[in-house]
Structure formats: structure tokens, C-alpha cells
Design a protein around this motif. Structure first.
Motif, mmCIF file in Angstrom:
data_model
loop_
_atom_site.group_PDB
_atom_site.id
_atom_site.type_symbol
_atom_site.label_atom_id
_atom_site.label_comp_id
_atom_site.label_asym_id
_atom_site.label_seq_id
_atom_site.Cartn_x
_atom_site.Cartn_y
_atom_site.Cartn_z
ATOM 1 N N ALA A 309 0.921 32.241 5.743
ATOM 2 C CA ALA A 309 1.167 31.050 6.461
ATOM 3 C C ALA A 309 2.393 30.986 7.338
ATOM 4 C CB ALA A 309 0.980 29.682 5.723
ATOM 5 N N THR A 310 2.331 30.787 8.551
ATOM 6 C CA THR A 310 3.743 30.854 9.089
ATOM 7 C C THR A 310 4.559 29.489 8.845
ATOM 8 O OG1 THR A 310 2.477 29.897 11.101
ATOM 9 C CG2 THR A 310 2.683 31.903 10.875
ATOM 10 N N PHE A 311 5.695 29.349 8.964
ATOM 11 C CA PHE A 311 6.620 28.370 8.970
ATOM 12 C C PHE A 311 6.647 27.370 10.048
ATOM 13 C CE2 PHE A 311 11.064 26.549 9.014
ATOM 14 C CZ PHE A 311 10.890 25.677 7.985
ATOM 15 N N ASP A 312 6.652 26.068 9.912
ATOM 16 C CA ASP A 312 6.690 25.220 11.143
ATOM 17 C C ASP A 312 7.979 25.066 11.521
ATOM 18 O OD1 ASP A 312 5.926 23.455 13.029
ATOM 19 O OD2 ASP A 312 5.411 21.790 11.622
ATOM 20 N N GLY A 313 8.472 26.061 12.368
ATOM 21 C CA GLY A 313 9.945 26.222 12.813
ATOM 22 C C GLY A 313 10.240 25.399 13.786
ATOM 23 N N TYR A 314 10.560 24.098 13.699
ATOM 24 C CA TYR A 314 11.023 23.168 14.662
ATOM 25 C C TYR A 314 12.441 22.580 14.059
ATOM 26 C CZ TYR A 314 9.392 19.552 11.135
ATOM 27 O OH TYR A 314 9.245 18.891 10.016
ATOM 28 N N VAL A 315 13.339 21.940 14.689
ATOM 29 C CA VAL A 315 14.393 21.373 14.760
ATOM 30 C C VAL A 315 14.130 19.999 15.166
ATOM 31 C CG1 VAL A 315 16.867 21.223 15.172
ATOM 32 C CG2 VAL A 315 15.852 23.498 14.803
ATOM 33 N N GLU A 316 14.382 19.097 14.113
ATOM 34 C CA GLU A 316 14.145 17.691 14.335
ATOM 35 C C GLU A 316 15.239 16.669 14.519
ATOM 36 O OE1 GLU A 316 10.865 15.673 12.637
ATOM 37 O OE2 GLU A 316 12.239 14.041 11.835
ATOM 38 N N VAL A 317 15.411 16.014 15.658
ATOM 39 C CA VAL A 317 16.681 15.134 16.047
ATOM 40 C C VAL A 317 16.005 13.748 16.276
ATOM 41 C CG1 VAL A 317 18.269 17.200 16.939
ATOM 42 C CG2 VAL A 317 16.597 15.759 18.419
ATOM 43 N N ARG A 318 16.947 12.967 16.095
ATOM 44 C CA ARG A 318 16.558 11.456 16.329
ATOM 45 C C ARG A 318 17.175 11.070 17.887
ATOM 46 N NH1 ARG A 318 18.556 6.280 14.637
ATOM 47 N NH2 ARG A 318 16.975 4.714 14.174
ATOM 48 N N ALA A 319 16.096 10.411 18.801
ATOM 49 C CA ALA A 319 16.634 10.243 20.327
ATOM 50 C C ALA A 319 16.152 8.820 20.593
ATOM 51 C CB ALA A 319 16.094 11.142 20.979
ATOM 52 N N ARG A 320 16.869 8.153 21.189
ATOM 53 C CA ARG A 320 16.554 6.876 21.852
ATOM 54 C C ARG A 320 15.943 7.189 23.231
ATOM 55 N NH1 ARG A 320 20.451 1.298 22.495
ATOM 56 N NH2 ARG A 320 18.501 -0.045 23.041
ATOM 57 N N VAL A 321 14.959 6.188 23.401
ATOM 58 C CA VAL A 321 14.095 6.297 24.682
ATOM 59 C C VAL A 321 15.030 5.405 25.782
ATOM 60 C CG1 VAL A 321 11.775 6.068 25.837
ATOM 61 C CG2 VAL A 321 12.106 6.752 23.374
ATOM 62 N N SER A 322 15.194 5.843 26.708
ATOM 63 C CA SER A 322 15.666 5.121 27.748
ATOM 64 C C SER A 322 14.886 4.147 28.516
ATOM 65 C CB SER A 322 16.488 5.982 28.979
ATOM 66 O OG SER A 322 15.319 6.706 29.603
ATOM 67 N N LYS A 323 15.203 3.215 29.279
ATOM 68 C CA LYS A 323 14.519 2.370 30.284
ATOM 69 C C LYS A 323 13.599 2.826 30.962
ATOM 70 C CE LYS A 323 18.056 -1.381 29.783
ATOM 71 N NZ LYS A 323 18.814 -2.256 30.463
ATOM 72 N N THR A 324 13.847 4.213 31.346
ATOM 73 C CA THR A 324 12.883 4.839 32.236
ATOM 74 C C THR A 324 11.686 5.829 31.347
ATOM 75 O OG1 THR A 324 14.533 6.536 32.598
ATOM 76 C CG2 THR A 324 14.503 4.845 34.332
ATOM 77 N N CYS A 325 11.849 5.437 30.069
ATOM 78 C CA CYS A 325 10.873 6.246 29.173
ATOM 79 C C CYS A 325 11.278 7.612 29.272
ATOM 80 C CB CYS A 325 9.438 5.840 29.738
ATOM 81 S SG CYS A 325 9.158 4.083 30.103
ATOM 82 N N LEU A 326 12.561 7.966 28.970
ATOM 83 C CA LEU A 326 12.896 9.344 28.793
ATOM 84 C C LEU A 326 13.906 9.776 27.711
ATOM 85 C CD1 LEU A 326 13.773 10.084 32.655
ATOM 86 C CD2 LEU A 326 11.901 10.946 31.647
ATOM 87 N N VAL A 327 13.611 10.872 26.799
ATOM 88 C CA VAL A 327 14.401 11.162 25.820
ATOM 89 C C VAL A 327 15.143 12.518 26.468
ATOM 90 C CG1 VAL A 327 13.117 9.984 24.142
ATOM 91 C CG2 VAL A 327 12.306 12.370 24.676
ATOM 92 N N THR A 328 16.261 12.561 26.060
ATOM 93 C CA THR A 328 17.291 13.715 26.244
ATOM 94 C C THR A 328 16.993 14.574 25.134
ATOM 95 O OG1 THR A 328 18.679 12.303 27.732
ATOM 96 C CG2 THR A 328 19.477 14.310 26.922
ATOM 97 N N VAL A 329 16.598 15.912 25.510
ATOM 98 C CA VAL A 329 16.594 17.067 24.363
ATOM 99 C C VAL A 329 17.258 18.193 25.224
ATOM 100 C CG1 VAL A 329 15.037 18.293 23.046
ATOM 101 C CG2 VAL A 329 14.418 15.860 23.643
#
Length: 501
Positions: A309-329
Motif C-alpha cells: 500500500a502506498t502512503f497518502d503523501g499529502y501536506v495539510e494546511v488550514r486556509a480561510r475561504v475569501s469572499k470570492t470563494c477562493l483559498v490560497t495554496v
């Protein structure tokens, strides 16, 4: 030595004078005299110690610099050339050779500890691998790029694996390990690393036990998943993973000189692995000279743990959604459904995609882009807002690059009075049926030449709920006059005939 022998023969046997010999060989009489009294090996030139009139006043400064920098990592120490340039700023007017000789003498004679000694290392099959990053230049699609190359090396067989990535982030580390273990056909017991931030959060010193590490929690999660024991090298002690350090320089000459050219990074990576295999097949193992690296690697594979089985290789961050429905990553912006505007969501960065979650449930997914300052939207995320604010249709970013068939319907409708509102009605259908079905329905409406909201809505319903096929009426001419009958008694008749014969 041949010249010395001739000189001694002429003087002692043929009784030639020193002056005659000097004229014959075009040497000074002092040199001839020295050779006549020489009975050892080839005489070597010994430089006389000079008064150092130029360097002398600056020796104290130079010694202070080199002693201070001897405690720094090797990459942070100034070379003799750099020391010479800095001395000139202090008023030194002498030559570079004097500084170079002084630095060499200080390293060899006055400070022999600078010249490091090493201990040869031995690894059993499947015991360990070494990992490092390098920075290389490639041409992808006709554009020059600087890429980060993940470099692995099995310490027993010396088998190499290299793979290029746009950056050196933690999700790239996870993806590189997955690809390496899949290529090796298994997982070693131990991994040997530097101390980058993607792997080690903190290095601190203990008075008794020496240096210790605080590994990154996500990196440890990957190590636990593959059951690998991670080992971090001593700070500024690259020789502890010298195999991969040497591999970086060697493979740069073989794989990245001249600059490789490919259409995309996937082609580059396929070629890099092919080159690793070909080089392993043609190069002899440094310790087992009668065998190739590839042969030793195939033998070592049986000692590697199975890669399942492969490792679920993600990096998780907490982000706030802007008024224009966008998250910055990673300096880019990605859209999420409008109902999450102003909320904090979890964003998982993968190598190839961005996944946005709310309370553990995925609410948006985008293909990851490696540029900077770009905005990527999904029209579905903005349909609720569009229903309340149809005036945003003309200049709204999400509605500028719709599929071709939908754009054609939009142009046809906007040429009519109240066409914008009618097109909003058409676009809102994608909320229930999806953008792909809407594109198909618009293409069918354009083919039929009837472009309005009612026609597209009808076609969408038909695509989503296809009618059952109509019954087929058989023409009279094709009807059977004598329809076949199911009569199992025929088999008994056939069996009886068989016994008679």
C-alpha cells in the motif's frame, strides 16, 4: 636520474672538469657539483622560506579568519581565492599564490585536524538507502526550467534512482519515496538523510548523548507506514551519506550534461529511470568487481520488504475561504463552493492536485499548478451566487472560459433581449446534471438549430433520463410460418435410433 648518471660518468671515469660538463649539459656549475655528490633519489626542488614582505602584516587577520571558519560547515567556508579578495580590501597588495600557499600550509602543518579522515562503511543487502536533493537545469517544451531532483541510492548494491520535481516541498518528498520504492521493488530497513525542514523540525544538542533530532510528524507518519528507521546525519557531515553525495556529482555529468530536452517532466522522468538502469547494467560494482551493479541489485531485491500500500503523501494546511470563494495554496488561488465563503477549510497539497475538505469530506478538487499568482476556478462553485446575482455573468472570472459548445450557446442567447438571464437559466442546469452533460446538450441544440433555454433543458432531461427503447414491430414478410416448438421428447427418439444402429 639519467642526466645525473651521465654527469657522474663523465667526471669520475672520463675525467672531465665541472666546467666542461656544465657547458655540455647547459647547467650551472653549482648544479653539476650538487649532482656529483648526490647518491639518493631524484633531487626535488625545495622552496626556501621567504620573508613574506607583503603577506606578513596581514597574517594575523588571515589566521583569525581560517580558524573561525574551520568550525563552520564546509559550504560556508571561504576558499583561498575568496580570502585573497577579502585581504585586498584590508590593504593587501601581494599575489594570490602567497595566500594560497599560506592556507595550504595552515591546513596541512599547523591545523592537521582540518584534513578529515574517514572510515570505510559496509552495508548488508536491504539494510539502507541514502537520500538527497540536487538542483538541475532542463529544457521542457522548449522552455528552460530549474528542477529539483530526488536522488536515492541503495547502499549495498549502489543502485540509483532519480526523479525530477518542480520543487523540494514535503509532498514531493513523499511522492519521490513512493516512486523509488516502486522502482526498487521493495523497501529497505533504514533511510539516511540530511536535516532539511521537510524531514527534521529541530536539531538540538545534548551534553551527554550528542546531537538529537525532532523529526517532522508527517515525515514520521511515512516512515511508520513503510516501517523504515530514519537516520539523520550529523549537521554539516555529508560524508555520512557519501554515496549519494558522490552520485549527485556523477549523475549530473552523465544525465544533465548537456542539458536534456523533453516535452514535459513525465518524459524526463521516464528517461532518467531508463538511464539509471542502463548505467547499472554497464558499470561494475565498486566492491564486487566481477559483477555489475544491476546483478548485485537483482540479488538485493530479495532482501527488501514488499512494497504494497502506498502512503497518502499529502501536506495539510488550514486556509480561510475569501469572499470570492477562493483559498490560497502555494501562492495560487483555487475556488471552493460558495457556501463555504468566510470559513476555514483543510487543504491537502499533493504533487499533482489540490484537495479541499470540510469536516473530513472533500468539497473541491483541482489539478495543481506550479506557477505563481494564478487563479483557478470551477464554474459549478459559483452557480449559487450567479442565481442571486446574474449581472456577474458578463465579467465574472469563472464564466470566461466555458467549454466551446456552451460558449456558442451563450453568444447566440446574448444576441436576444434578456439573453443573459436565459443563459443563466441554462448554466444553472449544470448544478444538477454536471458541466459535461450541459456541454453535450448545448452541442445537440446547436446541431438542431434551436437554441433556447427550453430546448437545452429538454435535451438535458433526455440525456439524464433516456427513454426505454420502443418495441420493434416485425414486418409480415419476416414472420415465421412454422415457429419452432420446444419438445424434449425428441431427445428420447434420437437416443432410441442410436441404440438401433
Amino acid at each position: 636520474m639519467e642526466t645525473i648518471a651521465k654527469i657522474r660518468l663523465l667526471y669520475h671515469v672520463k675525467k672531465k672538469s665541472i666546467s666542461e660538463i656544465a657547458r655540455q649539459f647547459r647547467l650551472s656549475r653549482n648544479t653539476v657539483y650538487k649532482y656529483l655528490h648526490h647518491d639518493g633519489d631524484v633531487p626535488k626542488y625545495t622552496r626556501r622560506s621567504s620573508a613574506k614582505p607583503q603577506l606578513g602584516p596581514h597574517e594575523a587577520i588571515l589566521q583569525k579568519w581560517v580558524e573561525t571558519e574551520s568550525h563552520l560547515p564546509r559550504k560556508q567556508r571561504r576558499t583561498a581565492r575568496r580570502l585573497f579578495e577579502d585581504l585586498r580590501k584590508e590593504g593587501y597588495t601581494g599575489a594570490y599564490d602567497s595566500v594560497q600557499r599560506w592556507v595550504k600550509h595552515w591546513k596541512v602543518v599547523e591545523h592537521p585536524g582540518v584534513q578529515k579522515a574517514y572510515i570505510p562503511l559496509v552495508f548488508r543487502p536491504g539494510e539502507a538507502y541514502q537520500f538527497d536533493w540536487s538542483t538541475e537545469t532542463v529544457v521542457l517544451g522548449g522552455v528552460t526550467h530549474t528542477v529539483k531532483v530526488a536522488q536515492f541510492r541503495l547502499t549495498h548494491s549502489r543502485m540509483s534512482f532519480v526523479r525530477a520535481y518542480p520543487r523540494e516541498t514535503q509532498e514531493m518528498v513523499f511522492a519521490a519515496h513512493q516512486e523509488a520504492f516502486a522502482a526498487f521493488g521493495g523497501v529497505p530497513e533504514r533511510g539516511i538523510y540530511d536535516n532539511p525542514k521537510t524531514i527534521v523540525d529541530m536539531v538540538y544538542r545534548k551534553l551527554v548523548e550528542g546531537q538529537d533530532r525532532e523529526f517532522n510528524p508527517r515525515f514520521l507518519a511515512m516512515m511508520n507506514h513503510y516501517l523504515i528507521d530514519p537516520t539523520a546525519c550529523t549537521v554539516a557531515a555529508g560524508w555520512e551519506k557519501g554515496q549519494v553525495e558522490n552520485q549527485v556529482d556523477t549523475l549530473r555529468k552523465w544525465f544533465f550534461t548537456p542539458t536534456p530536452r523533453f516535452d514535459d517532466i513525465d518524459q524526463l522522468n521516464a528517461w532518467l529511470w531508463q538511464q539509471c538502469v542502463e548505467r547499472a547494467q554497464s558499470e561494475a560494482h565498486p566492491e564486487q568487481k566481477d559483477r555489475s551493479i544491476w546483478e548485485v541489485f537483482q540479488e538485493e531485491q530479495s532482501s527488501l520488504r514488499a512494497f504494497r500500500a502506498t502512503f497518502d503523501g499529502y501536506v495539510e494546511v488550514r486556509a480561510r475561504v475569501s469572499k470570492t470563494c477562493l483559498v490560497t495554496v502555494d501562492r495560487n488561488q483555487y475556488s471552493v463552493p460558495a457556501q463555504y465563503a468566510g470559513q476555514y477549510l483543510q487543504v491537502r497539497r499533493y504533487v499533482d492536485r489540490i484537495l479541499v475538505l470540510h469536516e473530513g469530506q472533500a468539497v473541491a478538487s483541482h489539478r495543481r499548478h506550479m506557477g505563481r499568482g494564478q487563479v483557478f476556478t470551477d464554474v459549478i462553485h459559483y452557480l449559487d451566487v450567479l442565481e442571486r446575482k446574474p449581472g456577474a455573468l458578463r465579467n465574472g472570472r469563472p464564466f470566461q472560459e466555458l467549454p466551446r459548445a456552451i460558449t456558442s450557446v451563450r453568444q447566440r442567447l446574448q444576441s436576444k433581449p434578456l439573453g443573459d438571464r436565459e443563459f443563466v437559466t441554462v448554466l444553472l442546469m449544470a448544478r444538477e446534471y454536471g458541466i459535461d452533460n450541459l456541454e453535450t446538450a448545448c452541442a445537440m441544440a446547436l446541431e438542431q438549430g434551436a437554441v433556447n433555454a427550453a430546448v437545452v433543458l429538454n435535451l438535458m432531461h433526455r440525456l439524464a433520463n433516456p427513454l426505454p427503447p420502443a418495441p420493434v414491430c416485425t414486418p409480415e414478410a419476416l414472420r415465421l410460418q412454422d415457429e419452432p416448438r420446444a419438445d424434449c421428447a425428441r431427445y428420447d427418439l434420437l437416443r432410441g435410433n442410436a441404440y438401433v444402429h
